[in-house]
Design a protein around this motif. Structure first.
Motif, PDB file in Angstrom:
ATOM      1  N   SER A 168     -32.397  -7.900 -89.973  1.00 25.59           N
ATOM      2  CA  SER A 168     -31.786  -8.772 -90.994  1.00 25.59           C
ATOM      3  C   SER A 168     -31.672 -10.201 -90.469  1.00 25.59           C
ATOM      4  CB  SER A 168     -30.410  -8.247 -91.417  1.00 25.59           C
ATOM      5  OG  SER A 168     -29.447  -8.422 -90.402  1.00 25.59           O
ATOM      6  N   LEU A 169     -31.693 -10.346 -89.149  1.00 26.90           N
ATOM      7  CA  LEU A 169     -31.691 -11.672 -88.535  1.00 26.90           C
ATOM      8  C   LEU A 169     -32.933 -11.813 -87.669  1.00 26.90           C
ATOM      9  CD1 LEU A 169     -27.971 -12.100 -87.372  1.00 26.90           C
ATOM     10  CD2 LEU A 169     -29.106 -13.283 -89.260  1.00 26.90           C
ATOM     11  N   LYS A 170     -33.703 -12.832 -87.950  1.00 28.70           N
ATOM     12  CA  LYS A 170     -34.884 -13.145 -87.147  1.00 28.70           C
ATOM     13  C   LYS A 170     -34.753 -14.577 -86.654  1.00 28.70           C
ATOM     14  CE  LYS A 170     -37.972 -10.065 -89.774  1.00 28.70           C
ATOM     15  NZ  LYS A 170     -38.152  -9.071 -88.695  1.00 28.70           N
ATOM     16  N   PHE A 171     -35.561 -14.941 -85.660  1.00 31.92           N
ATOM     17  CA  PHE A 171     -35.414 -16.252 -85.040  1.00 31.92           C
ATOM     18  C   PHE A 171     -36.761 -16.909 -84.782  1.00 31.92           C
ATOM     19  CE2 PHE A 171     -31.741 -13.737 -84.043  1.00 31.92           C
ATOM     20  CZ  PHE A 171     -30.678 -14.622 -84.111  1.00 31.92           C
ATOM     21  N   GLU A 172     -36.735 -18.237 -84.815  1.00 33.09           N
ATOM     22  CA  GLU A 172     -37.877 -19.046 -84.396  1.00 33.09           C
ATOM     23  C   GLU A 172     -37.377 -19.962 -83.281  1.00 33.09           C
ATOM     24  OE1 GLU A 172     -39.108 -21.111 -87.894  1.00 33.09           O
ATOM     25  OE2 GLU A 172     -40.017 -19.334 -88.831  1.00 33.09           O
ATOM     26  N   ILE A 173     -38.075 -19.954 -82.134  1.00 40.74           N
ATOM     27  CA  ILE A 173     -37.666 -20.758 -80.986  1.00 40.74           C
ATOM     28  C   ILE A 173     -38.515 -22.027 -80.924  1.00 40.74           C
ATOM     29  CG2 ILE A 173     -37.192 -20.753 -78.506  1.00 40.74           C
ATOM     30  CD1 ILE A 173     -35.801 -18.459 -79.915  1.00 40.74           C
ATOM     31  N   TYR A 174     -37.855 -23.170 -80.767  1.00 43.09           N
ATOM     32  CA  TYR A 174     -38.549 -24.459 -80.674  1.00 43.09           C
ATOM     33  C   TYR A 174     -38.203 -25.121 -79.339  1.00 43.09           C
ATOM     34  CZ  TYR A 174     -39.482 -23.957 -85.663  1.00 43.09           C
ATOM     35  OH  TYR A 174     -39.910 -23.501 -86.889  1.00 43.09           O
ATOM     36  N   PRO A 175     -39.010 -24.892 -78.283  1.00 40.84           N
ATOM     37  CA  PRO A 175     -38.749 -25.497 -76.974  1.00 40.84           C
ATOM     38  C   PRO A 175     -39.233 -26.940 -76.908  1.00 40.84           C
ATOM     39  CG  PRO A 175     -40.725 -24.171 -76.853  1.00 40.84           C
ATOM     40  CD  PRO A 175     -40.189 -24.008 -78.258  1.00 40.84           C
ATOM     41  N   GLY A 176     -38.922 -27.592 -75.797  1.00 39.77           N
ATOM     42  CA  GLY A 176     -39.471 -28.932 -75.541  1.00 39.77           C
ATOM     43  C   GLY A 176     -39.155 -29.971 -76.591  1.00 39.77           C
ATOM     44  N   SER A 177     -37.995 -29.868 -77.241  1.00 40.49           N
ATOM     45  CA  SER A 177     -37.604 -30.810 -78.312  1.00 40.49           C
ATOM     46  C   SER A 177     -38.680 -30.929 -79.385  1.00 40.49           C
ATOM     47  CB  SER A 177     -37.297 -32.202 -77.719  1.00 40.49           C
ATOM     48  OG  SER A 177     -36.258 -32.130 -76.781  1.00 40.49           O
ATOM     49  N   SER A 178     -39.368 -29.812 -79.656  1.00 40.80           N
ATOM     50  CA  SER A 178     -40.467 -29.826 -80.629  1.00 40.80           C
ATOM     51  C   SER A 178     -40.002 -29.806 -82.079  1.00 40.80           C
ATOM     52  CB  SER A 178     -41.398 -28.633 -80.378  1.00 40.80           C
ATOM     53  OG  SER A 178     -40.677 -27.406 -80.401  1.00 40.80           O
ATOM     54  N   LEU A 179     -38.741 -29.410 -82.303  1.00 43.92           N
ATOM     55  CA  LEU A 179     -38.217 -29.398 -83.670  1.00 43.92           C
ATOM     56  C   LEU A 179     -37.536 -30.710 -84.015  1.00 43.92           C
ATOM     57  CD1 LEU A 179     -37.721 -27.693 -86.254  1.00 43.92           C
ATOM     58  CD2 LEU A 179     -35.538 -26.994 -85.242  1.00 43.92           C
ATOM     59  N   MET A 180     -36.785 -31.231 -83.045  1.00 39.86           N
ATOM     60  CA  MET A 180     -36.099 -32.516 -83.232  1.00 39.86           C
ATOM     61  C   MET A 180     -35.787 -33.114 -81.880  1.00 39.86           C
ATOM     62  SD  MET A 180     -32.257 -31.372 -84.442  1.00 39.86           S
ATOM     63  CE  MET A 180     -32.885 -30.586 -85.932  1.00 39.86           C
ATOM     64  N   LYS A 181     -35.451 -34.402 -81.864  1.00 40.88           N
ATOM     65  CA  LYS A 181     -35.149 -35.060 -80.607  1.00 40.88           C
ATOM     66  C   LYS A 181     -33.928 -34.439 -79.944  1.00 40.88           C
ATOM     67  CE  LYS A 181     -37.231 -39.534 -81.736  1.00 40.88           C
ATOM     68  NZ  LYS A 181     -37.003 -40.985 -81.914  1.00 40.88           N
ATOM     69  N   THR A 182     -33.947 -34.472 -78.622  1.00 43.11           N
ATOM     70  CA  THR A 182     -32.899 -33.833 -77.825  1.00 43.11           C
ATOM     71  C   THR A 182     -31.493 -34.230 -78.265  1.00 43.11           C
ATOM     72  OG1 THR A 182     -34.390 -33.835 -75.925  1.00 43.11           O
ATOM     73  CG2 THR A 182     -32.059 -33.484 -75.471  1.00 43.11           C
ATOM     74  N   ASN A 183     -31.234 -35.520 -78.358  1.00 45.32           N
ATOM     75  CA  ASN A 183     -29.883 -35.995 -78.647  1.00 45.32           C
ATOM     76  C   ASN A 183     -29.467 -35.842 -80.106  1.00 45.32           C
ATOM     77  OD1 ASN A 183     -29.337 -36.675 -75.984  1.00 45.32           O
ATOM     78  ND2 ASN A 183     -30.162 -38.745 -76.206  1.00 45.32           N
ATOM     79  N   ALA A 184     -30.387 -35.377 -80.954  1.00 43.41           N
ATOM     80  CA  ALA A 184     -30.052 -35.189 -82.377  1.00 43.41           C
ATOM     81  C   ALA A 184     -29.539 -33.777 -82.659  1.00 43.41           C
ATOM     82  CB  ALA A 184     -31.288 -35.457 -83.235  1.00 43.41           C
ATOM     83  N   GLN A 185     -29.678 -32.873 -81.692  1.00 40.72           N
ATOM     84  CA  GLN A 185     -29.394 -31.456 -81.946  1.00 40.72           C
ATOM     85  C   GLN A 185     -27.928 -31.152 -82.264  1.00 40.72           C
ATOM     86  OE1 GLN A 185     -32.480 -29.006 -79.190  1.00 40.72           O
ATOM     87  NE2 GLN A 185     -31.245 -30.514 -78.093  1.00 40.72           N
ATOM     88  N   PHE A 186     -27.016 -31.711 -81.489  1.00 41.74           N
ATOM     89  CA  PHE A 186     -25.601 -31.418 -81.686  1.00 41.74           C
ATOM     90  C   PHE A 186     -25.136 -31.865 -83.070  1.00 41.74           C
ATOM     91  CE2 PHE A 186     -21.030 -32.207 -81.261  1.00 41.74           C
ATOM     92  CZ  PHE A 186     -20.601 -31.055 -80.599  1.00 41.74           C
ATOM     93  N   SER A 187     -25.472 -33.092 -83.413  1.00 45.64           N
ATOM     94  CA  SER A 187     -25.085 -33.631 -84.716  1.00 45.64           C
ATOM     95  C   SER A 187     -25.695 -32.820 -85.854  1.00 45.64           C
ATOM     96  CB  SER A 187     -25.523 -35.090 -84.825  1.00 45.64           C
ATOM     97  OG  SER A 187     -25.136 -35.643 -86.065  1.00 45.64           O
ATOM     98  N   ALA A 188     -26.948 -32.394 -85.673  1.00 45.65           N
ATOM     99  CA  ALA A 188     -27.626 -31.601 -86.710  1.00 45.65           C
ATOM    100  C   ALA A 188     -26.932 -30.258 -86.914  1.00 45.65           C
ATOM    101  CB  ALA A 188     -29.090 -31.390 -86.331  1.00 45.65           C
ATOM    102  N   MET A 189     -26.464 -29.657 -85.829  1.00 44.80           N
ATOM    103  CA  MET A 189     -25.720 -28.390 -85.958  1.00 44.80           C
ATOM    104  C   MET A 189     -24.412 -28.609 -86.707  1.00 44.80           C
ATOM    105  SD  MET A 189     -26.100 -26.084 -82.489  1.00 44.80           S
ATOM    106  CE  MET A 189     -25.720 -27.394 -81.315  1.00 44.80           C
TER     107      MET A 189
END
Length: 338
Positions: free
Chosen positions: A65-86
């Motif tokens: 019921s829960l699946k995941f996609e992993i995005y390493p190397g800041s490939s989904l978004m810039k490193t410093n944008a992650q916390f704010s995006a969450m």
């Protein structure tokens, strides 16, 4: 013509329980972003491996019921944008150094406070201590759920000489990793450079930076031995301990079913043993990697650690404690664990 009353609608909903369930309580795919090099469950940077192990186990226990996609190397978004995006619910999960969000939420800089944590035993003791509970509360209030507590000791890679005592840092361009680390480096006479760990290599390669403090795992994963002539390890003690947890957006978490939430929290807690053993292993492995690359490898000694800690108390700790009431309380609670 029939009239649809509120009672009719409620009766229809009661007869169709699936309509009452949010979509998130059924099947969904969550995205996990991080800045570290990608690998597999079995090989690579342990932080990437941890996210993959976590994803596989949660998918198994949730019966898909829960699946995941992993995005390493800041490939989904810039490193410093992650916390704010969450916080905004725009990113589901991330494994990121908490102090990177210090500009947005000052309290989180306690996760890289020089000299405040000096051992793994003390670090992992935070989770169930008052300081950990208060930090979790503050993050929850800011829209973040802590899933796995992950701590790493760190060292200093240098293009020139080993950095052991504060005097060694004088006149050098160094990356600390947080506002508080930068404060003690400045007090030691260094010029500070601020950037994420995945940008250290390029800065050291060009000479824009002479030395960098970062975790043992990052010292290996980002191949900094290729641009370094000296390494000060954290295996015999460190004033640099980084809290880089696996976190989840509260906005996303609350939309999951109770069973899904419980599964995520249980698996997240189980990952902590792997994180601890992997971090300790990397503290030793980093010395081997740099020695093989012909770099001079030294350990931080207790006397040097005390010198850095003394500087931290009058600069970084003082500055942090004066920022707001939450910071003052967190610092006081953290000092109880020393």
């Amino acid at each position: 013509m029939s009239v649809i009353t509120r009672r009719t609608v409620l009766a229809a909903l009661a007869a169709s329980p699936l309509l009452l369930q949010p979509a998130w309580a059924q099947n969904t795919t969550l995205k996990i972003s991080h800045q570290f090099p990608g690998g597999t469950v079995a090989e690579g940077d342990f932080r990437d491996r941890l996210t993959r192990m976590f994803a596989a186990e949660v998918e198994k226990r949730s019966k898909g019921s829960l699946k995941f996609e992993i995005y390493p190397g800041s490939s989904l978004m810039k490193t410093n944008a992650q916390f704010s995006a969450m916080r905004k619910g725009a990113l589901d999960m991330s494994l990121v150094p908490l102090s990177y969000a210090g500009g947005e939420v000052p309290e989180v800089n306690i996760g890289l406070m020089p000299g405040l944590v000096t051992s793994y035993e003390q670090a992992y003791g935070w989770k169930n201590a008052e300081v950990g509970k208060e930090l979790s509360r503050i993050l929850n209030e800011k829209g973040i759920v802590l899933i796995s507590w992950i701590w790493q000791a760190g060292g200093v890679a240098s293009r020139t000489k080993p950095v052991i005592d504060p005097d060694d840092a004088k006149g050098m361009k160094i990356r600390g990793g947080s506002r508080e680390m930068d404060l003690i480096l400045k007090a030691a006479g260094a010029a500070v450079v601020s950037l994420p760990s995945n940008e250290i290599y390029a800065a050291m390669q060009t000479g824009a930076m002479e030395a960098a403090l970062t975790s043992s795992t990052s010292l290996i994963s980002f191949r900094l031995e290729e641009v370094s002539k000296a390494l000060t390890t954290g295996r015999a003690g460190a004033y640099w301990f980084m809290f880089e947890p696996l976190m989840m957006s509260k906005a996303v978490f609350v939309r999951l079913s109770k069973d899904q939430q419980a599964t995520i929290m249980a698996v997240g807690a189980e990952m902590e043993a792997f994180a601890l053993s992997s971090a300790k292993a990397d503290d030793q492995a980093v010395a081997d990697v740099y020695a093989k690359a012909k770099a001079k490898v030294v350990d931080l000694n207790p006397a040097a650690l005390k010198k850095w800690q003394a500087i931290a108390r009058t600069t970084a700790w003082k500055d942090y404690g004066e920022r707001n009431e939450n910071c003052a309380k967190l610092l006081k609670l953290a000092e109880k664990t020393l």
